[in-house]
Scaffold this motif. Structure first.
Motif, PDB file in Angstrom:
ATOM      1  N   ASP A 114      -9.617 -17.347 -11.044  1.00  0.00           N
ATOM      2  CA  ASP A 114      -8.396 -18.141 -11.161  1.00  0.00           C
ATOM      3  C   ASP A 114      -7.466 -17.491 -12.174  1.00  0.00           C
ATOM      4  O   ASP A 114      -7.780 -17.422 -13.356  1.00  0.00           O
ATOM      5  N   MET A 115      -6.314 -17.009 -11.691  1.00  0.00           N
ATOM      6  CA  MET A 115      -5.305 -16.433 -12.576  1.00  0.00           C
ATOM      7  C   MET A 115      -4.347 -17.555 -12.933  1.00  0.00           C
ATOM      8  O   MET A 115      -3.396 -17.842 -12.203  1.00  0.00           O
ATOM      9  N   GLY A 116      -4.607 -18.181 -14.049  1.00  0.00           N
ATOM     10  CA  GLY A 116      -3.896 -19.400 -14.413  1.00  0.00           C
ATOM     11  C   GLY A 116      -2.525 -19.192 -14.985  1.00  0.00           C
ATOM     12  O   GLY A 116      -1.870 -20.162 -15.375  1.00  0.00           O
ATOM     13  N   GLU A 117      -2.066 -17.958 -15.061  1.00  0.00           N
ATOM     14  CA  GLU A 117      -0.736 -17.682 -15.597  1.00  0.00           C
ATOM     15  C   GLU A 117      -0.192 -16.429 -14.931  1.00  0.00           C
ATOM     16  O   GLU A 117      -0.933 -15.648 -14.308  1.00  0.00           O
ATOM     17  N   GLU A 118       1.094 -16.215 -15.034  1.00  0.00           N
ATOM     18  CA  GLU A 118       1.720 -15.052 -14.412  1.00  0.00           C
ATOM     19  C   GLU A 118       1.442 -13.777 -15.213  1.00  0.00           C
ATOM     20  O   GLU A 118       0.938 -13.814 -16.334  1.00  0.00           O
ATOM     21  N   LYS A 119       1.791 -12.651 -14.592  1.00  0.00           N
ATOM     22  CA  LYS A 119       1.768 -11.348 -15.256  1.00  0.00           C
ATOM     23  C   LYS A 119       0.399 -11.014 -15.838  1.00  0.00           C
ATOM     24  O   LYS A 119       0.264 -10.737 -17.031  1.00  0.00           O
ATOM     25  N   CYS A 120      -0.621 -11.082 -15.002  1.00  0.00           N
ATOM     26  CA  CYS A 120      -1.950 -10.701 -15.445  1.00  0.00           C
ATOM     27  C   CYS A 120      -2.716 -10.112 -14.264  1.00  0.00           C
ATOM     28  O   CYS A 120      -2.282 -10.213 -13.113  1.00  0.00           O
ATOM     29  N   SER A 121      -3.831  -9.451 -14.545  1.00  0.00           N
ATOM     30  CA  SER A 121      -4.591  -8.827 -13.478  1.00  0.00           C
ATOM     31  C   SER A 121      -6.050  -8.716 -13.879  1.00  0.00           C
ATOM     32  O   SER A 121      -6.402  -8.794 -15.062  1.00  0.00           O
ATOM     33  N   ILE A 122      -6.913  -8.548 -12.868  1.00  0.00           N
ATOM     34  CA  ILE A 122      -8.294  -8.169 -13.116  1.00  0.00           C
ATOM     35  C   ILE A 122      -8.508  -6.812 -12.450  1.00  0.00           C
ATOM     36  O   ILE A 122      -7.991  -6.537 -11.369  1.00  0.00           O
ATOM     37  N   ASN A 123      -9.275  -5.950 -13.110  1.00  0.00           N
ATOM     38  CA  ASN A 123      -9.392  -4.553 -12.715  1.00  0.00           C
ATOM     39  C   ASN A 123     -10.842  -4.116 -12.827  1.00  0.00           C
ATOM     40  O   ASN A 123     -11.567  -4.568 -13.717  1.00  0.00           O
ATOM     41  N   ILE A 124     -11.252  -3.219 -11.940  1.00  0.00           N
ATOM     42  CA  ILE A 124     -12.597  -2.682 -12.031  1.00  0.00           C
ATOM     43  C   ILE A 124     -12.589  -1.214 -11.628  1.00  0.00           C
ATOM     44  O   ILE A 124     -11.892  -0.807 -10.690  1.00  0.00           O
ATOM     45  N   SER A 125     -13.341  -0.404 -12.349  1.00  0.00           N
ATOM     46  CA  SER A 125     -13.397   1.034 -12.098  1.00  0.00           C
ATOM     47  C   SER A 125     -14.234   1.334 -10.859  1.00  0.00           C
ATOM     48  O   SER A 125     -15.290   0.733 -10.639  1.00  0.00           O
ATOM     49  N   LEU A 126     -13.754   2.299 -10.070  1.00  0.00           N
ATOM     50  CA  LEU A 126     -14.510   2.778  -8.916  1.00  0.00           C
ATOM     51  C   LEU A 126     -15.258   4.067  -9.226  1.00  0.00           C
ATOM     52  O   LEU A 126     -15.915   4.638  -8.346  1.00  0.00           O
ATOM     53  N   ALA A 127     -15.139   4.539 -10.468  1.00  0.00           N
ATOM     54  CA  ALA A 127     -15.795   5.772 -10.920  1.00  0.00           C
ATOM     55  C   ALA A 127     -15.454   6.918  -9.973  1.00  0.00           C
ATOM     56  O   ALA A 127     -14.319   7.081  -9.563  1.00  0.00           O
ATOM     57  N   GLU A 128     -16.472   7.702  -9.574  1.00  0.00           N
ATOM     58  CA  GLU A 128     -16.197   8.857  -8.720  1.00  0.00           C
ATOM     59  C   GLU A 128     -16.235   8.511  -7.234  1.00  0.00           C
ATOM     60  O   GLU A 128     -16.135   9.389  -6.381  1.00  0.00           O
ATOM     61  N   TYR A 129     -16.343   7.226  -6.906  1.00  0.00           N
ATOM     62  CA  TYR A 129     -16.518   6.845  -5.510  1.00  0.00           C
ATOM     63  C   TYR A 129     -15.193   6.609  -4.777  1.00  0.00           C
ATOM     64  O   TYR A 129     -15.198   6.209  -3.631  1.00  0.00           O
ATOM     65  N   ASN A 130     -14.078   6.834  -5.439  1.00  0.00           N
ATOM     66  CA  ASN A 130     -12.793   6.608  -4.774  1.00  0.00           C
ATOM     67  C   ASN A 130     -12.327   7.887  -4.071  1.00  0.00           C
ATOM     68  O   ASN A 130     -11.283   8.457  -4.367  1.00  0.00           O
ATOM     69  N   THR A 131     -13.085   8.338  -3.090  1.00  0.00           N
ATOM     70  CA  THR A 131     -12.721   9.510  -2.307  1.00  0.00           C
ATOM     71  C   THR A 131     -12.788   9.186  -0.831  1.00  0.00           C
ATOM     72  O   THR A 131     -13.462   8.236  -0.418  1.00  0.00           O
ATOM     73  N   GLY A 132     -12.073   9.976  -0.040  1.00  0.00           N
ATOM     74  CA  GLY A 132     -12.067   9.742   1.398  1.00  0.00           C
ATOM     75  C   GLY A 132     -11.226   8.530   1.755  1.00  0.00           C
ATOM     76  O   GLY A 132     -10.185   8.280   1.160  1.00  0.00           O
ATOM     77  N   ILE A 133     -11.701   7.758   2.720  1.00  0.00           N
ATOM     78  CA  ILE A 133     -10.989   6.563   3.168  1.00  0.00           C
ATOM     79  C   ILE A 133     -11.622   5.336   2.527  1.00  0.00           C
ATOM     80  O   ILE A 133     -12.833   5.135   2.604  1.00  0.00           O
ATOM     81  N   LEU A 134     -10.781   4.527   1.884  1.00  0.00           N
ATOM     82  CA  LEU A 134     -11.230   3.303   1.223  1.00  0.00           C
ATOM     83  C   LEU A 134     -10.620   2.096   1.923  1.00  0.00           C
ATOM     84  O   LEU A 134      -9.470   2.133   2.354  1.00  0.00           O
ATOM     85  N   ARG A 135     -11.406   1.041   2.007  1.00  0.00           N
ATOM     86  CA  ARG A 135     -10.880  -0.240   2.479  1.00  0.00           C
ATOM     87  C   ARG A 135     -10.992  -1.240   1.339  1.00  0.00           C
ATOM     88  O   ARG A 135     -12.062  -1.431   0.757  1.00  0.00           O
ATOM     89  N   ILE A 136      -9.872  -1.899   1.023  1.00  0.00           N
ATOM     90  CA  ILE A 136      -9.871  -2.941   0.007  1.00  0.00           C
ATOM     91  C   ILE A 136      -9.541  -4.262   0.690  1.00  0.00           C
ATOM     92  O   ILE A 136      -8.666  -4.323   1.557  1.00  0.00           O
ATOM     93  N   SER A 137     -10.267  -5.321   0.329  1.00  0.00           N
ATOM     94  CA  SER A 137     -10.055  -6.607   0.986  1.00  0.00           C
ATOM     95  C   SER A 137     -10.361  -7.734   0.009  1.00  0.00           C
ATOM     96  O   SER A 137     -11.121  -7.565  -0.936  1.00  0.00           O
ATOM     97  N   ALA A 138      -9.770  -8.889   0.269  1.00  0.00           N
ATOM     98  CA  ALA A 138     -10.030 -10.080  -0.543  1.00  0.00           C
ATOM     99  C   ALA A 138      -9.407 -11.277   0.143  1.00  0.00           C
ATOM    100  O   ALA A 138      -8.554 -11.141   1.031  1.00  0.00           O
ATOM    101  N   ASP A 139      -9.839 -12.463  -0.262  1.00  0.00           N
ATOM    102  CA  ASP A 139      -9.161 -13.703   0.110  1.00  0.00           C
ATOM    103  C   ASP A 139      -8.259 -14.093  -1.045  1.00  0.00           C
ATOM    104  O   ASP A 139      -8.725 -14.193  -2.191  1.00  0.00           O
ATOM    105  N   VAL A 140      -6.972 -14.315  -0.744  1.00  0.00           N
ATOM    106  CA  VAL A 140      -5.997 -14.554  -1.808  1.00  0.00           C
ATOM    107  C   VAL A 140      -5.277 -15.873  -1.564  1.00  0.00           C
ATOM    108  O   VAL A 140      -5.146 -16.326  -0.418  1.00  0.00           O
ATOM    109  N   ALA A 141      -4.803 -16.480  -2.655  1.00  0.00           N
ATOM    110  CA  ALA A 141      -4.131 -17.779  -2.542  1.00  0.00           C
ATOM    111  C   ALA A 141      -3.144 -17.954  -3.685  1.00  0.00           C
ATOM    112  O   ALA A 141      -3.258 -17.323  -4.741  1.00  0.00           O
ATOM    113  N   MET A 142      -2.169 -18.844  -3.468  1.00  0.00           N
ATOM    114  CA  MET A 142      -1.211 -19.240  -4.497  1.00  0.00           C
ATOM    115  C   MET A 142      -1.059 -20.758  -4.469  1.00  0.00           C
ATOM    116  O   MET A 142      -1.173 -21.370  -3.400  1.00  0.00           O
ATOM    117  N   PRO A 143      -0.769 -21.367  -5.613  1.00  0.00           N
ATOM    118  CA  PRO A 143      -0.510 -22.814  -5.606  1.00  0.00           C
ATOM    119  C   PRO A 143       0.859 -23.130  -5.020  1.00  0.00           C
ATOM    120  O   PRO A 143       1.764 -22.291  -5.024  1.00  0.00           O
TER     121      PRO A 143
END
Length: 560
Positions: A114-143
């Protein structure tokens, strides 16, 4: 272009064939096979097809165990290969992202970041695995109260800065270096490239507050390209970019933009490691057939990425058009085509190819383009249906199934003036103050009017005048069901049928009254249907006796 990827036992061959113009189906299949074969031979010494399955780098459902309440400083609840923890970047200290649980039981819904305020983010490192073709996905919502904001985004950063609540400008630091796909409350999808909005695509559907929407896309870290953008399980338009390179995709990010709030669940990043031979079908066929346009639909299966094409034209043995839809992962795809000739049968067939193989849809699909609408003008100086000058457009006279005709702003007697006329629908809209309507009739024996709308029902409409009936005096053959709608307000006015009516279809009176007023002894060899008493044996257009049964034989003398 051959791309050697680190820490893998495969080479991914990416071939983009942007223009394909095949004129004959059999030749097309042979040429494509020859092309792929020649390409394969040229790189056979270095190309190995991966046997690995796709690798999940990060997957987090943000489940709440009763102990963890913060997203930051914890590993995903599905162990990720890099072994990284989440890092939160916030503009203000009260925007610290939580996992919904007992601590925030009032929030919506439970078990999501829950991002309870504006202008913020959550981030995670992919280390050396961010090569080739990547698919990113999530379920997202806004109030609901924040649907008018800039929106929320799913994407990547090369470097994740720390920004606390006492730090400097959000726009130049927290958003800087972000590359991703965002959505706002209006359902507009847009590309953010190095922190700046570059392109937009309207999904055509606004968001509902407090509702999760699945969002995903693929990136090629070798070329920096983005493709297969999906929102709410529908493919969106792709954007041209080279931003999603390895150096820019070191960290996966969910970002809340200016003025917004947001939640994210089922966050996942996958490395697409292996290709398999695609399979493809024409899915549900053509949809959205209107005017001179239509949408051709296909579906790619096989759990792989492939270049998808649609071949189409009026001759399935000699394709006139070929369009590459895009480089896609399995799922639905579509192509909108325009400038189609009216009332014409068209064919199409889907095709897909990748480094492993190719596939054609098993069957050719067909559809008939939208019917031409003709409007009677009487500009020919006579009352003959078969004079092209009496119609707008004056390209020819209406005489095909599914075509429709309109008689508006006046009154006229229109003679078929030929043995048979075929249309799918008729609308009569007499002049507002005239007590004379339009009458479709004959000027020689054996002439007839045929109602034929194969994917109907067809229709007859008499609209917009209190005092006037629409009249069909010509013998009428009904090949399929016909819906009749009458919007004249006077109870003695409606659709007046003065000739025999027969055929395989039925006349369904949806609104108003149909009067049977034959010019001679007549058999109405057809069924009439309606919710109320709606079909009358008539005397000079007036109600007489009710007639709702089939196969009516009405002697003219009954009319008086």
């Amino acid at each position: 272009m051959v791309i050697f990827t680190s820490n893998r036992w495969y080479v991914l061959l990416l071939v983009k064939w942007n223009e394909v113009k095949m004129k004959n189906t059999k030749t097309a299949k042979l040429n494509i096979k020859q092309f792929v074969l020649m390409l394969s031979v040229s790189v056979v010494s270095c190309v190995l097809v991966s046997a690995y399955a796709d690798t999940v780098i990060v997957h987090d459902t943000f489940s709440y165990t009763g102990e963890e309440t913060a997203v930051a400083d914890r590993a995903p609840d599905v162990v990720n290969l890099p072994g990284s923890n989440w890092v939160s970047v916030v503009q203000w200290d009260w925007s610290y992202p939580f996992i919904n649980g007992d601590e925030r039981s009032w929030a919506w819904p439970q078990n999501a970041a829950d991002m309870g305020e504006e202008k913020c983010s959550i981030n995670i490192s992919l280390a050396e695995y961010n090569t080739g073709i990547l698919r990113i996905s999530a379920d997202v919502a806004m109030p609901s109260e924040r649907l008018g904001s800039e929106g929320i985004a799913l994407g990547f950063k090369g470097v994740v800065p720390y920004i606390g609540w006492t730090n400097v400008n959000y726009e130049t630091e927290i958003k800087s270096g972000f590359n991703g796909i965002a959505v706002n409350g209006d359902g507009v999808i847009f590309l953010i490239e190095n922190g700046e909005t570059k392109n937009t695509y309207d999904s055509g559907r606004g968001l509902t507050g407090y509702t999760f929407y699945p969002m995903s896309y693929d990136v090629d870290t070798a070329s920096g390209d983005v493709f297969n953008i999906k929102f709410n399980n529908e493919y969106m338009g792709d954007f041209a970019t080279t931003a999603f390179t390895e150096v820019n995709t070191s960290n996966a990010v969910f970002l809340v933009l200016a003025g917004s709030r947001g939640q994210v669940d089922n966050f996942k990043v996958t490395a697409i490691e292996g290709l398999s031979q695609p399979s493809v079908s024409n899915a549900s066929g053509a949809t959205g057939i209107a005017g001179s346009s239509a949408t051709l639909n296909g579906i790619l299966t096989g759990g792989t990425t492939a270049d998808a094409y649609i071949f189409w034209g009026t001759d399935p043995e000699n394709w006139a058009n070929t369009n590459m839809v895009g480089t896609l992962y399995e799922g639905m795809f579509s192509l909108n085509i325009t400038d189609l000739p009216i009332s014409t049968e068209h064919f199409y067939q889907c095709y897909a190819t990748n480094d492993v193989g190719e596939a054609w849809a098993g069957d050719v699909s067909s559809f008939v383009s939208a019917a031409q609408i003709f409007t009677w003008t009487g500009a020919g100086g006579n009352s003959f249906w078969n004079d092209v000058e009496n119609w707008d457009p004056d390209i020819r006279v209406p005489n095909l199934p599914r075509e429709t005709v309109r008689f508006i702003d006046g009154s006229d007697t229109v003679y078929l003036n030929q043995p048979a006329v075929t249309v799918g629908g008729i609308t009569m809209y007499p002049n507002e103050w005239s007590d004379l309507g339009f009458n479709i009739t004959t000027n020689a024996p054996e002439q007839k009017l045929i109602l034929d709308y194969p994917d109907g029902p067809g229709f007859i409409r008499v609209l917009g005048n209190r005092w006037t009936s629409g009249t069909i005096s010509a013998p009428m053959i009904v090949n399929n069901d016909i819906d009749v709608t009458i919007e004249t307000l006077g109870e003695n006015y409606g659709l007046l049928l003065r000739g025999p009516v027969s055929g395989e279809g039925s006349i369904n009176v949806k609104k108003g009254i149909v009067f049977l007023d034959p010019l001679e002894d007549t058999v109405y060899n057809i069924s009439f249907h309606g919710a109320n008493k709606n079909c009358y044996i008539s005397k000079r257009g007036k109600k007489n006796s009710h007639a709702n049964r089939n196969f009516l034989h009405i002697p003219r003398r009954w009319m008086g």
